[in-house]
Design an enzyme around this catalytic site. Structure first.
Site, mmCIF file in Angstrom:
data_model
loop_
_atom_site.group_PDB
_atom_site.id
_atom_site.type_symbol
_atom_site.label_atom_id
_atom_site.label_comp_id
_atom_site.label_asym_id
_atom_site.label_seq_id
_atom_site.Cartn_x
_atom_site.Cartn_y
_atom_site.Cartn_z
ATOM 1 N N GLN A 234 4.154 5.646 14.643
ATOM 2 C CA GLN A 234 3.098 4.716 14.201
ATOM 3 C C GLN A 234 2.398 4.116 15.421
ATOM 4 O OE1 GLN A 234 5.621 2.276 11.671
ATOM 5 N NE2 GLN A 234 3.778 1.681 10.615
ATOM 6 N N GLU B 175 0.825 -1.221 0.000
ATOM 7 C CA GLU B 175 0.000 0.000 0.000
ATOM 8 C C GLU B 175 0.857 1.268 0.000
ATOM 9 O OE1 GLU B 175 -3.669 -0.104 2.104
ATOM 10 O OE2 GLU B 175 -3.182 1.736 3.174
ATOM 11 N N THR C 204 -4.161 4.734 -1.316
ATOM 12 C CA THR C 204 -5.259 5.247 -0.482
ATOM 13 C C THR C 204 -5.822 6.544 -1.080
ATOM 14 O OG1 THR C 204 -3.854 6.565 0.950
ATOM 15 C CG2 THR C 204 -4.197 4.268 1.590
ATOM 16 N N LYS D 16 6.904 2.720 2.452
ATOM 17 C CA LYS D 16 8.268 2.289 2.812
ATOM 18 C C LYS D 16 8.647 1.039 2.020
ATOM 19 C CE LYS D 16 8.098 3.931 7.549
ATOM 20 N NZ LYS D 16 6.956 3.582 8.356
ATOM 21 N N HIS E 124 -8.245 3.254 -3.857
ATOM 22 C CA HIS E 124 -9.229 3.469 -2.793
ATOM 23 C C HIS E 124 -10.095 4.664 -3.195
ATOM 24 C CE1 HIS E 124 -6.735 1.501 0.666
ATOM 25 N NE2 HIS E 124 -6.493 0.916 -0.474
HETATM 26 P P1 FAD Z 1 -19.056 1.417 6.076
HETATM 27 O O1 FAD Z 1 -18.967 0.063 5.482
HETATM 28 O O2 FAD Z 1 -20.076 2.344 5.520
HETATM 29 O O3 FAD Z 1 -19.281 1.227 7.650
HETATM 30 C C1 FAD Z 1 -19.141 2.336 8.539
HETATM 31 C C2 FAD Z 1 -20.005 2.110 9.779
HETATM 32 O O4 FAD Z 1 -21.392 2.149 9.404
HETATM 33 C C3 FAD Z 1 -19.804 0.740 10.442
HETATM 34 O O5 FAD Z 1 -19.939 0.910 11.831
HETATM 35 C C4 FAD Z 1 -20.930 -0.123 9.875
HETATM 36 O O6 FAD Z 1 -21.320 -1.162 10.775
HETATM 37 C C5 FAD Z 1 -22.058 0.923 9.714
HETATM 38 N N1 FAD Z 1 -22.935 0.610 8.577
HETATM 39 C C6 FAD Z 1 -22.572 0.188 7.348
HETATM 40 N N2 FAD Z 1 -23.661 0.010 6.570
HETATM 41 C C7 FAD Z 1 -24.752 0.348 7.331
HETATM 42 C C8 FAD Z 1 -26.149 0.395 7.100
HETATM 43 N N3 FAD Z 1 -26.658 0.051 5.905
HETATM 44 N N4 FAD Z 1 -26.938 0.806 8.117
HETATM 45 C C9 FAD Z 1 -26.432 1.160 9.327
HETATM 46 N N5 FAD Z 1 -25.097 1.139 9.597
HETATM 47 C C10 FAD Z 1 -24.275 0.741 8.620
HETATM 48 N N6 FAD Z 1 -9.991 5.962 4.954
HETATM 49 C C11 FAD Z 1 -9.647 6.946 4.074
HETATM 50 O O7 FAD Z 1 -9.963 8.124 4.311
HETATM 51 N N7 FAD Z 1 -8.956 6.656 2.931
HETATM 52 C C12 FAD Z 1 -8.585 5.389 2.608
HETATM 53 O O8 FAD Z 1 -7.964 5.154 1.558
HETATM 54 C C13 FAD Z 1 -8.915 4.329 3.506
HETATM 55 N N8 FAD Z 1 -8.568 3.044 3.242
HETATM 56 C C14 FAD Z 1 -8.948 2.042 4.109
HETATM 57 C C15 FAD Z 1 -8.607 0.709 3.796
HETATM 58 C C16 FAD Z 1 -8.959 -0.332 4.659
HETATM 59 C C17 FAD Z 1 -8.609 -1.744 4.299
HETATM 60 C C18 FAD Z 1 -9.654 -0.037 5.868
HETATM 61 C C19 FAD Z 1 -10.009 -1.149 6.829
HETATM 62 C C20 FAD Z 1 -10.003 1.276 6.186
HETATM 63 C C21 FAD Z 1 -9.653 2.331 5.306
HETATM 64 N N9 FAD Z 1 -10.000 3.672 5.577
HETATM 65 C C22 FAD Z 1 -9.644 4.662 4.696
HETATM 66 C C23 FAD Z 1 -10.746 4.015 6.789
HETATM 67 C C24 FAD Z 1 -12.276 3.917 6.570
HETATM 68 O O9 FAD Z 1 -12.687 4.880 5.635
HETATM 69 C C25 FAD Z 1 -12.963 4.151 7.931
HETATM 70 O O10 FAD Z 1 -12.707 3.054 8.781
HETATM 71 C C26 FAD Z 1 -14.452 4.511 7.911
HETATM 72 O O11 FAD Z 1 -14.794 4.931 9.226
HETATM 73 C C27 FAD Z 1 -15.402 3.362 7.551
HETATM 74 O O12 FAD Z 1 -15.382 3.077 6.222
HETATM 75 P P2 FAD Z 1 -16.158 1.786 5.644
HETATM 76 O O13 FAD Z 1 -16.021 1.802 4.195
HETATM 77 O O14 FAD Z 1 -15.770 0.574 6.382
HETATM 78 O O15 FAD Z 1 -17.671 2.207 6.037
#
Ligand code: FAD
Length: 288
Positions: free
Chosen positions: A212, A17, A48, A272, A77
């Site tokens: 980190q 990444e 990202t 890195k 992303h």
């Molecule tokens: P969602 O899947 O929408 O979930 C968010 C919350 O809403 C969860 O608590 C879920 O249970 C709830 N939820 C989901 N669907 C519903 C529904 N239909 N009704 C009610 N509740 C619901 N952030 C960045 O800014 N840039 C990045 O590039 C980035 N890359 C990431 C890569 C990975 C692998 C991971 C694990 C995280 C990354 N993040 C990134 C962080 C991420 O954007 C945050 O964790 C964010 O808070 C949640 O995103 P999500 O897509 O999981 O959200």
């Protein structure tokens, strides 16, 4: 190549990444990082999209560099919390024009100073996934949280929402970082029981410096095992020793995952290539 096909064709995959620079003036350096990472021949490189809810103008440029200039499959992303539907469509068009096939569809963190959601925004990643599917032929991935998403009221509810995301069209899932593999094994058991069959890529963060660790400690809900804490306490004052120990810890986690049948691993390499290279060297025979 689509990530769904890469995962199907290979028992073991290791991806890396990168995060894009904030300023356009740093783009040349970021492209060089992509080249260095690509030379390690990971299964794919993900880039990202902003951070902490911000947008990014350079994600498309860097996935283009990985896929079209360096011939390594790329995953862009894309987050929707900080963008309206018009902006999302613009980015999808840019990705389509560059023939980028893979998108990790995310909601993003909700910026503290903004009302969310506004009427022209997607509420959840599942809505963004539906939009991407309607837009074109992309392979779409999503995020999942072995320790539960911080906003989720319960693990059970979080996994129900994850199932909605997969049903909306998510073809693979990448996990949030975790430092105890048993947490992932338990999560996989629960997701399978719910009927979630999309392949899960385990996200491993090699912790190689004290900043980190501070960031991880500020994330609610990330469990740090005693074995990990002992390493941090012992080597925090010696950056080279901490780096070596962090690489060894991540390597060991990956070996245990592969040995237990979790063959798809994403390394949060945090720009890195040297850390990514050291881990891949440690795994040269295991990930052959
Ligand atoms: P969602 O899947 O929408 O979930 C968010 C919350 O809403 C969860 O608590 C879920 O249970 C709830 N939820 C989901 N669907 C519903 C529904 N239909 N009704 C009610 N509740 C619901 N952030 C960045 O800014 N840039 C990045 O590039 C980035 N890359 C990431 C890569 C990975 C692998 C991971 C694990 C995280 C990354 N993040 C990134 C962080 C991420 O954007 C945050 O964790 C964010 O808070 C949640 O995103 P999500 O897509 O999981 O959200």
């Amino acid at each position: 190549m689509k990530i769904s096909e890469i995962l199907k064709e290979n028992e073991v995959t290791i991806s890396c990444e990168l995060f894009p620079p904030k300023k356009g003036s740093e783009l040349a350096k970021a492209r060089e990082l992509v080249r260095e990472m690509a030379a390690l021949k990971p299964s794919f490189i993900s880039v990202t999209y902003g951070a902490s809810g911000g947008i990014s103008e350079h994600t498309v440029d860097l996935v283009n560099e990985a896929q079209n200039e360096n011939k390594v499959p790329a995953l862009a992303h894309l987050t929707c919390a900080s963008s309206d539907r018009k902006k999302i469509k613009e980015v999808l068009k840019q990705l389509q024009d560059k023939k980028i096939e893979n998108i990790l569809a995310l909601r993003g963190d909700i910026p503290a100073d903004l009302d969310f959601p506004l009427p022209d925004q997607y509420h959840h990643a599942s809505e963004l996934i539906e939009e991407i599917k309607a837009f074109g032929e992309f392979c779409i991935g999503g995020a999942c949280y072995p320790e539960g998403h911080p906003e989720a009221e319960s693990m059970e509810g979080d996994i129900d929402n994850l199932k909605r995301k997969v049903e909306a069209g998510c073809e693979f899932l990448t996990t949030q970082m975790f430092f105890d593999n048993n947490i992932l094994y338990n999560f996989l058991y629960r997701t399978l029981k719910k009927g979630i069959e999309a392949p899960v890529i385990a996200g491993i963060m090699p912790v190689t410096n004290v900043n980190q660790i501070k960031r991880i400690l500020s994330l609610s809900g990330t469990m740090l095992p005693q074995r990990f804490r002992a390493i941090v306490e012992r080597f925090a004052d010696s950056p080279p020793a901490l780096k070596q120990a962090g690489i060894a810890y991540a390597t060991e986690q990956i070996i245990d995952l592969v040995a237990n049948g979790v063959g798809h691993v994403h390394i949060y390499t945090m720009n890195k290539p040297d850390v990514a290279g050291a881990i891949l060297k440690n795994l040269s025979e295991i990930c052959n």
